[in-house]
Write an enzyme that holds these catalytic residues in place. Structure first.
Site, short mmCIF file in Angstrom:
data_model
loop_
_atom_site.label_atom_id
_atom_site.label_comp_id
_atom_site.label_asym_id
_atom_site.label_seq_id
_atom_site.Cartn_x
_atom_site.Cartn_y
_atom_site.Cartn_z
N LYS A 54 0.84 -1.20 0.00
CA LYS A 54 0.00 0.00 0.00
C LYS A 54 0.87 1.25 0.00
O LYS A 54 0.61 2.21 -0.73
CB LYS A 54 -0.95 -0.02 1.21
CG LYS A 54 -2.08 -1.04 1.03
CD LYS A 54 -2.79 -1.41 2.32
CE LYS A 54 -3.79 -2.54 2.06
NZ LYS A 54 -4.29 -3.18 3.29
N GLN A 98 -4.46 -1.90 9.61
CA GLN A 98 -4.30 -3.18 8.94
C GLN A 98 -4.92 -4.28 9.82
O GLN A 98 -4.62 -4.37 11.00
CB GLN A 98 -2.81 -3.47 8.70
CG GLN A 98 -2.55 -4.75 7.94
CD GLN A 98 -3.11 -4.75 6.52
OE1 GLN A 98 -3.02 -3.75 5.81
NE2 GLN A 98 -3.72 -5.85 6.12
N ASP A 121 -10.77 3.36 4.51
CA ASP A 121 -10.89 1.91 4.34
C ASP A 121 -12.33 1.44 4.57
O ASP A 121 -12.65 0.28 4.38
CB ASP A 121 -9.93 1.22 5.33
CG ASP A 121 -9.62 -0.22 4.94
OD1 ASP A 121 -9.68 -0.53 3.73
OD2 ASP A 121 -9.30 -1.03 5.83
#
Ligand code: NAP
Length: 292
Positions: A54, A98, A121
């Protein structure tokens, strides 16, 4: 029949190019460089790889990444404090925690510490509610990527029977919501579904989101169906028995090169959206259109 592939790598690269242009426009017009903060807890090698990928994609298109790495013993409260600080920081436009986080951490509580206007996200309850109800919000990246991939190939969604296999808060549940808002008829399947082959066999669009190699057998697929395999299992194997499913489907995603690249591309597109939005606000997104 042998299905055509829904090429996620290609569609994702177009989305990244478009995002790079938007990032450059923002920089040249206002001097602002978007910043994505990635938060990694612990030393899981797969998670480290995902975060690195990423950050690399961010660098490719002019987004700054701020990598926060916390050791495996970090408590839920410490992680929440970190996410609050990033939410309050004027230097950060988007935040990615994450996942999965280590087992001792309350993942839901940590997600909820992310300010919704920085939730690029799409993991907070506010983002999920926005997805379900059609309010401005950031969409969960993989579901949004799936919708964008279907749209890129002009696949009709309205009125079609869709089977979503998996109901996790970051994938199965929100992808069904996005499909519903686009007027699909949605059936959710999960570990307690008693007649999975029948449900899959009735579907015009199959979304596999389980995490079990080749659980969905090719022989279950309705002839002419669209098959989207979001699953990723070791050895580059998806949740669908690809070679047999390809003989019955009209469209199918490869693994890898299908859904995976779309997820990162959406994350970066939403980071650019967040950077360009007025302070504290969330912009309206494109993948899930309002019902109508
Ligand atoms: P998850 O949280 O473990 O959820 C798995 C879902 O599958 C659950 O809803 C579970 O049902 C259901 N399930 C388990 N066994 C089943 C069975 N035998 N029949 C039907 N349903 C069953 O997983 P996730 O985070 O959603 O991820 C799913 C997969 O997508 C994984 O392979 C993951 O690596 C992949 N993924 C890919 C991307 C990408 O960018 N491509 C992003 C995210 C995830 P219950 O709810 O009843 O337990």
């Amino acid at each position: 029949m042998s299905a055509s592939e829904l090429n996620g790598a290609l569609v994702a690269s177009k989305l990244l190019t478009d995002t790079a242009h938007r990032v450059e426009l923002l920089r040249s017009s206002s001097g602002k460089v978007p910043c994505l903060a990635t938060v990694l807890v612990g030393d899981d090698p797969a998670s480290q790889t995902y975060v690195r990928m990423k950050a690399n994609r961010c660098a490719d298109i002019g987004i700054r990444s701020l990598r926060v790495e916390l050791d495996a013993a970090t408590t839920t409260d410490q992680l929440i404090d970190e996410l609050h600080a990033l939410s309050d920081s004027d230097d950060v436009d988007g935040i990615l925690l994450q996942h999965p986080v280590p087992r001792h951490i309350d993942e839901r509580a940590a997600f909820e510490a992310i300010a919704p206007h920085k939730d690029v996200d799409g993991v907070t309850a506010a983002s999920f509610a926005g997805t379900a109800l059609g309010f401005p919000s950031y969409e969960s990246c993989t579901p949004s990527g799936i919708l964008r991939l279907l749209d890129a190939y002009g696949i009709t969604i309205a009125g079609r029977h869709t089977a979503v296999i998996g109901r996790s808060p970051i994938l199965g549940l929100p992808v069904g919501m996005l499909l519903l808002r686009r007027n699909a008829t949605v059936t959710y399947c999960h570990s307690r579904t008693a007649d999975l082959p029948d449900q899959v066999g009735r579907a015009d669009i199959v979304i596999a989101a389980v995490g079990q190699p080749e659980l969905i057998r090719g022989s279950w697929i309705k002839r002419g169906a669209v098959v989207v395999d979001a699953g990723y299992n070791s050895g580059n194997v998806g949740d669908v028995e690809y070679s047999a499913a390809r003989e019955r489907a009209q469209w199918i995603t490869p693994v890898p090169g299908g859904v995976g690249p779309m997820t990162i591309a959406v994350l970066l597109a939403q980071t650019a959206d967040a950077a360009g939005a007025p302070a504290g606000e969330t912009v309206r997104l494109v993948a899930g259109q309002p019902v109508g």
